[in-house]
Write a protein that holds these residues in place. Sequence first.
Motif, mmCIF file in Angstrom:
data_model
loop_
_atom_site.group_PDB
_atom_site.id
_atom_site.type_symbol
_atom_site.label_atom_id
_atom_site.label_comp_id
_atom_site.label_asym_id
_atom_site.label_seq_id
_atom_site.Cartn_x
_atom_site.Cartn_y
_atom_site.Cartn_z
ATOM 1 N N ALA A 58 -5.750 16.274 -9.358
ATOM 2 C CA ALA A 58 -5.836 16.666 -7.670
ATOM 3 C C ALA A 58 -6.796 15.489 -6.563
ATOM 4 O O ALA A 58 -5.949 15.184 -5.624
ATOM 5 N N ILE A 59 -7.840 14.830 -6.693
ATOM 6 C CA ILE A 59 -7.956 13.667 -6.053
ATOM 7 C C ILE A 59 -7.480 12.836 -6.209
ATOM 8 O O ILE A 59 -7.090 12.077 -5.411
ATOM 9 N N LEU A 60 -6.527 12.122 -7.304
ATOM 10 C CA LEU A 60 -6.157 11.317 -7.113
ATOM 11 C C LEU A 60 -4.612 11.751 -6.090
ATOM 12 O O LEU A 60 -4.354 11.011 -5.723
ATOM 13 N N VAL A 61 -3.905 12.755 -6.119
ATOM 14 C CA VAL A 61 -2.556 12.996 -5.597
ATOM 15 C C VAL A 61 -3.573 13.019 -3.700
ATOM 16 O O VAL A 61 -2.852 12.923 -2.881
ATOM 17 N N ILE A 62 -4.275 14.201 -3.839
ATOM 18 C CA ILE A 62 -4.366 13.720 -2.221
ATOM 19 C C ILE A 62 -5.187 12.667 -1.684
ATOM 20 O O ILE A 62 -5.094 12.124 -0.923
ATOM 21 N N LEU A 63 -5.736 11.842 -2.368
ATOM 22 C CA LEU A 63 -6.101 9.812 -2.230
ATOM 23 C C LEU A 63 -5.069 8.958 -2.199
ATOM 24 O O LEU A 63 -4.253 8.389 -1.151
ATOM 25 N N SER A 64 -3.774 9.560 -2.643
ATOM 26 C CA SER A 64 -2.693 8.909 -2.413
ATOM 27 C C SER A 64 -2.181 9.224 -1.487
ATOM 28 O O SER A 64 -1.786 8.050 -0.818
ATOM 29 N N LEU A 65 -2.016 10.607 -1.061
ATOM 30 C CA LEU A 65 -1.823 10.932 0.494
ATOM 31 C C LEU A 65 -2.755 10.644 1.586
ATOM 32 O O LEU A 65 -2.115 9.954 2.666
ATOM 33 N N GLU A 73 0.498 -0.783 -0.294
ATOM 34 C CA GLU A 73 0.229 0.076 -0.076
ATOM 35 C C GLU A 73 0.746 1.320 0.176
ATOM 36 O O GLU A 73 0.849 2.323 -0.741
ATOM 37 N N LEU A 74 1.497 1.118 0.704
ATOM 38 C CA LEU A 74 2.917 2.608 0.981
ATOM 39 C C LEU A 74 3.353 2.819 -0.303
ATOM 40 O O LEU A 74 3.406 3.361 -1.419
ATOM 41 N N VAL A 75 3.829 1.261 -1.321
ATOM 42 C CA VAL A 75 4.820 1.740 -2.391
ATOM 43 C C VAL A 75 3.446 2.238 -3.642
ATOM 44 O O VAL A 75 3.745 3.264 -4.704
ATOM 45 N N SER A 76 2.147 1.785 -3.261
ATOM 46 C CA SER A 76 1.208 1.826 -3.873
ATOM 47 C C SER A 76 0.570 3.803 -4.486
ATOM 48 O O SER A 76 0.918 4.153 -5.500
ATOM 49 N N GLY A 77 0.885 3.551 -2.878
ATOM 50 C CA GLY A 77 0.453 5.108 -2.723
ATOM 51 C C GLY A 77 1.869 6.203 -3.455
ATOM 52 O O GLY A 77 1.342 7.424 -3.852
ATOM 53 N N LEU A 78 2.914 5.867 -3.016
ATOM 54 C CA LEU A 78 3.573 6.529 -3.715
ATOM 55 C C LEU A 78 4.038 6.606 -4.621
ATOM 56 O O LEU A 78 3.993 8.084 -5.863
ATOM 57 N N LEU A 94 1.186 6.292 -7.154
ATOM 58 C CA LEU A 94 0.095 6.686 -7.575
ATOM 59 C C LEU A 94 0.309 8.528 -7.046
ATOM 60 O O LEU A 94 -0.222 9.330 -7.537
ATOM 61 N N LEU A 95 1.224 8.874 -5.982
ATOM 62 C CA LEU A 95 1.054 9.817 -5.685
ATOM 63 C C LEU A 95 2.342 10.848 -7.012
ATOM 64 O O LEU A 95 2.136 12.181 -6.768
ATOM 65 N N ALA A 96 3.074 9.962 -7.381
ATOM 66 C CA ALA A 96 3.812 10.759 -8.241
ATOM 67 C C ALA A 96 3.238 10.488 -9.343
ATOM 68 O O ALA A 96 3.377 11.942 -10.428
ATOM 69 N N PHE A 97 2.462 9.575 -9.816
ATOM 70 C CA PHE A 97 1.703 9.717 -11.612
ATOM 71 C C PHE A 97 0.956 10.455 -11.072
ATOM 72 O O PHE A 97 0.544 11.742 -12.282
ATOM 73 N N GLY A 98 0.170 11.481 -10.310
ATOM 74 C CA GLY A 98 -0.490 12.614 -10.182
ATOM 75 C C GLY A 98 0.038 13.898 -10.739
ATOM 76 O O GLY A 98 -0.443 14.703 -10.831
ATOM 77 N N ILE A 99 1.001 13.913 -9.545
ATOM 78 C CA ILE A 99 1.883 15.096 -9.815
ATOM 79 C C ILE A 99 2.647 15.273 -11.121
ATOM 80 O O ILE A 99 2.689 16.406 -12.400
ATOM 81 N N LEU A 100 2.658 14.367 -11.609
ATOM 82 C CA LEU A 100 3.569 14.350 -13.290
ATOM 83 C C LEU A 100 2.103 14.359 -14.537
ATOM 84 O O LEU A 100 2.640 15.560 -14.786
#
Length: 149
Positions: free
Chosen positions: A47-54, A5-10, A12-18
């Motif tokens: 933005a929702i992707l970044v928030i949910l990944s955080l 879950e941690l790796v998936s969140g990271l 997804l966070l990188a993809f959302g920012i990209l």
Amino acid sequence: MKKAELVSGLVLLAFGILLWLVLIPWQIAEAPMAIISPRMMPLLCAAILVILSLVLIGQSLLALRQLRDDSGPIFTRGEVIATLGVVVLFSVATLLFVYTGPLLPGLMIIILPMLALGERRIAMLTLLPAGLMGGAWLLFYVVLGTSFQ
């Protein structure tokens, strides 16, 4: 499981920012001042992707602090195979879309995962894809007056 879950969140966070900073501004043109920007919905989704990944990263970090004995592989072999299968399915469907139009790849994206997940009822394998494809046709060709291609 919490490491995954941690790796998936990271990821997804990188993809959302990209998406937010590079892909959406690069691929979607800015609109004139008088209309709603075509970038609005993609930027909102990013933005929702970044928030949910955080949120996912925060939850997994809290769970990892409570459980220190989470040893083993981050992703199981079955999860990696399933992920690669989805990537291959969408790649083949994209190629088919270019050469055959929307019907065959649309059916493939609906029916093959159903078969992979164990669905064997003929009525479900025929009525669900027919309903989804018919609904998509109705939406795009009749309601919106546009085309898939």
